[in-house]
Design a protein around this motif. Structure first.
Motif, mmCIF file in Angstrom:
data_model
loop_
_atom_site.group_PDB
_atom_site.id
_atom_site.type_symbol
_atom_site.label_atom_id
_atom_site.label_comp_id
_atom_site.label_asym_id
_atom_site.label_seq_id
_atom_site.Cartn_x
_atom_site.Cartn_y
_atom_site.Cartn_z
ATOM 1 N N PRO A 159 0.814 -1.224 0.000
ATOM 2 C CA PRO A 159 0.000 0.000 0.000
ATOM 3 C C PRO A 159 0.847 1.273 0.000
ATOM 4 O O PRO A 159 0.490 2.258 -0.648
ATOM 5 N N LEU A 160 2.000 1.207 0.672
ATOM 6 C CA LEU A 160 2.883 2.372 0.706
ATOM 7 C C LEU A 160 3.330 2.732 -0.708
ATOM 8 O O LEU A 160 3.268 3.889 -1.133
ATOM 9 N N LEU A 161 3.723 1.738 -1.462
ATOM 10 C CA LEU A 161 4.154 1.973 -2.844
ATOM 11 C C LEU A 161 3.013 2.521 -3.686
ATOM 12 O O LEU A 161 3.201 3.404 -4.518
ATOM 13 N N LEU A 162 1.820 1.991 -3.442
ATOM 14 C CA LEU A 162 0.658 2.447 -4.207
ATOM 15 C C LEU A 162 0.422 3.933 -3.947
ATOM 16 O O LEU A 162 0.181 4.715 -4.872
ATOM 17 N N ARG A 207 0.269 -6.279 -13.449
ATOM 18 C CA ARG A 207 0.017 -7.454 -14.289
ATOM 19 C C ARG A 207 1.285 -7.926 -15.006
ATOM 20 O O ARG A 207 1.594 -9.101 -15.026
ATOM 21 N N PHE A 208 2.011 -6.981 -15.639
ATOM 22 C CA PHE A 208 3.152 -7.389 -16.467
ATOM 23 C C PHE A 208 4.495 -6.880 -15.940
ATOM 24 O O PHE A 208 5.522 -7.111 -16.562
ATOM 25 N N GLY A 209 4.494 -6.133 -14.840
ATOM 26 C CA GLY A 209 5.746 -5.529 -14.382
ATOM 27 C C GLY A 209 6.239 -4.485 -15.361
ATOM 28 O O GLY A 209 7.422 -4.188 -15.433
ATOM 29 N N ASP A 210 5.311 -3.913 -16.144
ATOM 30 C CA ASP A 210 5.682 -2.962 -17.194
ATOM 31 C C ASP A 210 5.483 -1.545 -16.683
ATOM 32 O O ASP A 210 4.362 -1.131 -16.394
ATOM 33 N N LEU A 211 6.550 -0.808 -16.557
ATOM 34 C CA LEU A 211 6.461 0.552 -15.999
ATOM 35 C C LEU A 211 6.000 1.573 -17.031
ATOM 36 O O LEU A 211 5.977 2.766 -16.771
ATOM 37 N N TYR A 242 -3.759 6.659 -15.221
ATOM 38 C CA TYR A 242 -3.125 6.137 -14.012
ATOM 39 C C TYR A 242 -3.488 4.674 -13.802
ATOM 40 O O TYR A 242 -2.621 3.836 -13.553
ATOM 41 N N VAL A 243 -4.777 4.382 -13.936
ATOM 42 C CA VAL A 243 -5.222 3.010 -13.684
ATOM 43 C C VAL A 243 -4.589 2.052 -14.688
ATOM 44 O O VAL A 243 -4.091 0.980 -14.322
ATOM 45 N N THR A 244 -4.545 2.462 -15.962
ATOM 46 C CA THR A 244 -3.920 1.608 -16.972
ATOM 47 C C THR A 244 -2.462 1.355 -16.624
ATOM 48 O O THR A 244 -1.965 0.229 -16.718
ATOM 49 N N TRP A 245 -1.811 2.418 -16.209
ATOM 50 C CA TRP A 245 -0.386 2.327 -15.888
ATOM 51 C C TRP A 245 -0.149 1.340 -14.740
ATOM 52 O O TRP A 245 0.659 0.422 -14.831
ATOM 53 N N ILE A 246 -0.905 1.561 -13.643
ATOM 54 C CA ILE A 246 -0.760 0.708 -12.469
ATOM 55 C C ILE A 246 -1.122 -0.739 -12.798
ATOM 56 O O ILE A 246 -0.440 -1.680 -12.412
ATOM 57 N N GLY A 255 10.393 6.375 -12.279
ATOM 58 C CA GLY A 255 11.674 6.581 -11.615
ATOM 59 C C GLY A 255 11.492 6.798 -10.123
ATOM 60 O O GLY A 255 12.177 6.173 -9.311
ATOM 61 N N VAL A 256 10.530 7.668 -9.780
ATOM 62 C CA VAL A 256 10.276 7.941 -8.359
ATOM 63 C C VAL A 256 9.842 6.657 -7.649
ATOM 64 O O VAL A 256 10.296 6.343 -6.545
ATOM 65 N N LEU A 257 9.015 5.888 -8.336
ATOM 66 C CA LEU A 257 8.515 4.647 -7.750
ATOM 67 C C LEU A 257 9.657 3.676 -7.449
ATOM 68 O O LEU A 257 9.748 3.118 -6.352
ATOM 69 N N VAL A 258 10.551 3.519 -8.430
ATOM 70 C CA VAL A 258 11.659 2.577 -8.238
ATOM 71 C C VAL A 258 12.585 3.061 -7.126
ATOM 72 O O VAL A 258 12.976 2.291 -6.240
ATOM 73 N N LEU A 259 12.901 4.361 -7.149
ATOM 74 C CA LEU A 259 13.783 4.890 -6.108
ATOM 75 C C LEU A 259 13.139 4.747 -4.732
ATOM 76 O O LEU A 259 13.806 4.390 -3.761
#
Lengths: 334, 657
Positions: free
Chosen positions: A14-17, A82-86, A73-77, A301-305
């Motif tokens: 949830p934190l990442l979300l 689903r695919f680990g596709d950023l 946003y929803v498509t991205w998430i 990028g922000v998400l990964v960092l």
């Protein structure tokens, strides 16, 4: 212990979300989007576009920016889960994952070189300063150290570039000379890399070096005044053995335990240095992505960092819990 | 009789082309055009075209890099790759360049400031259907096209492609590519939601679409319901247009077009892109002129001298197009230079440093006039030459006549105010400060500096009350204060505004200059929130570069004009009917596009008279200058003419030994 880790891991998702939502939203905040910025830049380089509306509409279609932000946003998430596709960067036209992977390597290379440089320079100097407290060399190193602390990285970078250019007539910006920029890896390319790498190494390393010198010097001075050193000296232990055997080893301890916080300092120091020195590392790419509203790249990028930071803090918490029974027991009993 | 407006270089193949049949009247026709047209510099005649026509029958030669591939059987021989009548380039007036025969090879190192856009690559790879050297798009000659004829009434235009010309993947270029680009893309409502105005009657989006007749594999004709004198100009570099509106590689793009390809075939790529409609994929795969420097362009069939082959974290790499359709005067296939390393450098200062250290062969967009002394100082070390060249634009000041404040509007719309400010501007000081005295004041409007006259006019229009500090008061009693927001894309805008603001303060008008970020600024201009603008300006009667209309001087008027007063869901923001004189001006400028060439001059006179009388904007200088750097090793680089012309000659640049 197990429950503790489990609970931390449960918070993780949830934190990442939340982080993804916030970073995605912040990038959408300024007026306009990637396309308006792209067109503004086209016009900035002297282009007169006959029908900007048509160009903008066409670009929004190809980048799927014509959909509502919530849908984007929803498509991205969804694709991440689903695919680990950023997603794909608009500007680079490459998968965000690939860009981050490419750049992260360079960032880590620069930061680790800088770290090695910082330790290699700081520890001997710190020890020397402590052993020769208030000597001329100590004052000199203190002076240099404070300058290193006070001098902004980018200024140092500019100074070194200026000296290299004025003295030797070469530009040492970037990590490669133009002829090697897009060339495959060869011995000559590695040599060219080494020829350029020393500037960012020194620049990024200097700030860390300066503070490390102070830490080593301070803790070693504390150590040298302790009873066991006095006792050992009274018993006639040779001075060099006396210093190296115990006080130095103890004095380096706080240095090693602060690696945790030196690393982020260096990575953020790397960003501005990389911009000045035109290095193909992560910092400038993320900066450009945020100013250009290249949404998926910036948010990705922000998400990964952030996930790295979260994993890092989890690991350090675990280490502390492992090392300190008080914490472990307290957590475990709840 | 058809008027032979333009004639292509005839091929070695007798009687195959329209061009061949029309050789005789060339001199007459060209003479006529030169007489009619106002060229931007005297002597830019078609003399070089005549020499082009004589260059035939030579055996073609090719670059060693390609000869190797031919020897290995990986590429057909150069004769089979060139059209039967290749274009002899580069066409430039001998006054500007004494063009030399170059030698093959080398890598050109140039700059890109963003991963997805490089104006340097855009310029150097630019190709258009017709080529016009001048800024006014006068006297176009065939470029991609082999020949072009206009009917007497300028309603019908017959054109031919070069037989044997090939896309960069080796497929022949035929009229099917024209038909596909026009009927299946330009007239398709999903692929082109807003109609392409220049392909319509009256060059207007609501005009009737032109009629395209394909005559054979190479010849086609377009017909308009009414006279369209500017159509030839539309096929040139006007609005930086290339060939892609009217000529697309049909064989490649059909695989993404639902009329030719099934959704099943496209499904894999659609889901990879996360798209649900075929036209989204098509638009992405179709590389138009604006996309040429984009990483997406890799692998797309093109007609350009260099093709993108690789994109990485450090930039892009381009390689010569083995099927490029141009040859030099000795019949050698162009370009001379094998590769371009397009190095990504974010920061302008670093770009300058790299150029001065000799690590770039050419620096154009990031070069700055104020760095001239250090450029000169480092020439020896960097092995480059510094040139100062004129830009095709000048510096102009606009008042927003439709700004939200009604009192300001009354003041700005009063001609006495504009005349007063025009008198208050000290152009000589401006030119001395910014351009080292190297350009002149504008000659299009009166430019005498006269502070007394300015004060007199301002007093006369009722702005004679002043505060104790000497600032003028508006009729509503508030101080006359202008917020001048300058955007930051050119570092100079703020600097220019500051300097000009000083002149306004001299006559009691208080001006505050503020710099704001470009993208935000553009947005605010569109939303009618900017009171005053300084900008580089292109002449409204130079077809070649378009102009901004009242985009800065009155966004609401411009909206009204664009939509002809008809509010629609599409039109963004509000609109307001402009006064008659503005409508007259905008109408005349639109009419320039479709009157027959013989009527243009009269129309242009009227336009300038309107501008002189009304001072809709205040031009400061007659042009601009800028510095740029090119490596000493580069041959065929021009020293004179407009600065951006140099890059259009990139395909004849070569590395000297």
């Amino acid at each position: 212990m197990f429950r503790y880790i489990l609970r931390r891991l449960l918070i993780f998702a949830p934190l990442l979300l939340v982080i993804s939502l916030v970073s995605f939203a912040i990038i959408q905040l300024p007026r306009g989007d990637f396309v308006t910025r792209y067109i503004a830049e086209l016009e900035a380089s002297g282009m007169n576009i006959e029908d900007t509306e048509a160009l903008a509409r066409q670009m929004r279609t190809t980048y799927s920016l014509d959909r509502p932000v919530a849908v984007q946003y929803v498509t991205w998430i969804y694709r991440i889960i689903r695919f680990g596709d950023l997603g794909r960067s608009f500007a680079w036209q490459q998968p965000v994952r690939q860009i981050l992977a490419d750049r992260m390597g360079i960032s880590i290379l620069i930061s680790s070189c800088a770290l090695v440089f910082a330790y290699a320079a700081a520890i001997p100097i710190g020890i020397y300063s402590a052993l020769h407290q208030y000597s001329f060399a100590d004052y000199l190193f203190t002076f240099v150290g404070f300058i290193g602390l006070a001098l902004p990285n980018f200024l140092l970078a500019l100074l070194l570039l200026f000296i290299a250019f004025n003295g030797f007539g070469v530009s040492l910006a970037g990590l490669f000379s133009p002829e090697y920029q897009n060339a495959p890896w060869t011995v000559a390319k590695v040599w060219d890399l080494l020829r350029h790498l020393w500037i960012p190494t020194i620049v990024v390393g200097t700030a860390g070096t300066a503070s490390l010198i102070r830490v080593v010097r301070g803790s070693l001075l504390d150590e040298l005044r302790k009873q066991y050193v006095v006792t050992a000296r009274a018993k006639g232990v040779a001075e060099s053995r006396l210093t190296w055997k115990y006080p130095v080893r103890v004095a380096i301890n706080p240095v090693l335990s602060t690696i945790g916080w030196i690393l982020p300092v260096m990575i953020s120091g790397e960003t501005i240095t990389s911009i000045v020195l035109n290095l193909p590392s992560l910092g400038p790419v993320l900066l450009r992505a945020t100013t250009g509203q290249d949404v998926y790249l910036a948010a990705g990028g922000v998400l990964v960092l952030s996930s790295l930071a979260i994993v890092g803090s989890l690991l350090s918490d675990l280490l502390i819990a492992w090392a300190d029974p008080r914490i472990r027991l307290q957590r475990g009993s709840t | 009789m058809l008027r032979q407006l333009l004639v292509g270089s005839p091929g070695s193949n007798p009687g195959s082309s329209i061009g061949r049949r029309l050789v005789a009247p060339v001199a007459v026709a060209l003479g006529l055009i030169v007489a009619v047209a106002t060229t931007w510099a005297g002597g830019q005649s078609e003399s070089s075209e005549a020499t082009e026509a004589s260059q035939t029958g030579k055996t073609s030669q090719e670059a060693p890099m390609l000869a190797k591939l031919v020897a290995r059987g990986e590429l057909p021989p150069v004769e089979d790759r060139l059209p039967r009548s290749p274009r002899v380039a580069a066409r430039i007036s001998p006054d500007l360049l004494d063009q030399k025969i170059g030698r093959y090879g080398g890598t050109l190192r140039m700059l890109r400031a963003r991963p997805d856009w490089s104006s340097e690559i855009f310029y150097i790879t630019h190709e258009e259907l017709l080529h016009a050297e001048g800024i006014a798009a006068e006297n176009p000659v065939p470029n991609i096209l082999e020949s072009f004829e206009a009917s007497d009434d300028y309603r019908q235009f017959t054109m031919a492609l070069r037989e044997g010309m090939r896309w960069s993947d080796g497929t022949a270029v035929t009229t099917e590519d024209i038909r596909f680009a026009y009927e299946d893309v330009a007239l398709h409502d999903k692929l082109t939601p807003s109609p392409i105005a220049w392909m319509r009657d009256g060059a207007s989006a609501d005009g009737e679409a032109m009629k395209l007749d394909v005559i054979d594999d190479y010849t086609f004709r377009v017909t308009f319901p009414s006279t369209y004198g500017g159509f030839p100009a539309q096929l040139t570099r006007i609005f930086w247009r290339g060939y892609t509106d009217l000529l697309k590689p049909a064989h490649y793009l059909k695989q993404y077009h639902a009329d030719y390809s099934s959704m099943d075939d496209m499904q894999a790529e659609l889901s990879e892109e996360g798209m649900s409609n075929w036209w989204e994929l098509f638009l992405k795969r179709d590389i138009t002129d604006w996309d040429v420097s984009h990483p997406n362009a890799i692998g797309f069939p093109s007609l350009r001298p260099w093709l993108p082959v690789d994109s990485s974290a450090t930039g892009m790499t381009y390689e010569r197009n083995p099927y490029y359709f141009k040859v030099d005067a000795e019949g050698q296939q162009l370009p001379y230079i094998d590769r371009i390393d397009n190095v990504l450098i974010d920061d302008g200062e670093i770009a300058n440093l790299e150029a001065m250290a000799g690590e770039l062969d050419y620096l154009y967009n990031h070069a700055q006039l104020r760095k001239y002394p250090i450029y000169k100082e480092n020439e020896q070390n960097g092995g480059y030459r510094t040139r100062i060249m004129r830009m095709h634009s000048n510096i102009t000041l606009y008042f927003n006549f439709t700004y939200g404040d009604p009192v300001w509007r009354n003041i700005a719309q009063d001609i006495r105010f504009r005349r007063a400010v025009n008198h208050a501007l000290d152009r000589d000081r401006f030119i001395e400060t910014i351009f080292l005295g190297q350009v002149g004041p504008t000659e299009r409007i009166p430019s005498a500096h006269n502070v007394d006259k300015a004060n007199e006019l301002l007093d006369e229009m009722g702005l004679d009350e002043r505060t104790s500090d000497g600032w003028r008061l508006r009729p509503d009693g508030k101080p006359l204060e202008i917020l001048w927001e300058a955007d930051t894309w050119l570092a100079n805008f703020g600097e220019w505004a500051e300097l000009l603001a000083e002149d306004l303060k001299q006559v009691g008008i208080r001006v505050r200059v503020k710099n704001i970020e470009s993208a935000l600024w553009s947005r605010r201009v569109a939303d009618n929130e900017i009171q005053m603008v300084v900008r580089v300006f292109h002449s409204p009667v130079w077809w070649g570069y378009g102009w901004d209309g009242f985009k800065y001087g009155g966004p609401l008027w411009q909206n009204w004009w664009t939509n002809r007063g008809q509010a629609s869901a599409e039109s963004s923001g509000s609109m307001e009917e402009p006064p008659q004189a503005v409508k007259q001006l905008l109408g005349d400028i639109d009419r320039l596009m479709f009157v027959p060439p013989e009527n243009r001059e009269q129309l242009i006179d009227g336009i300038w008279q309107n501008i002189r009388e009304n001072l809709w904007w205040l031009e400061i200088t007659d042009s601009r200058i800028n510095a740029y750097l090119s490596s000493n090793d580069l041959g065929n680089v021009i020293d004179e003419g407009f600065a951006n012309l140099a890059l259009f000659l990139g395909h004849v640049w070569y590395f000297e030994e």
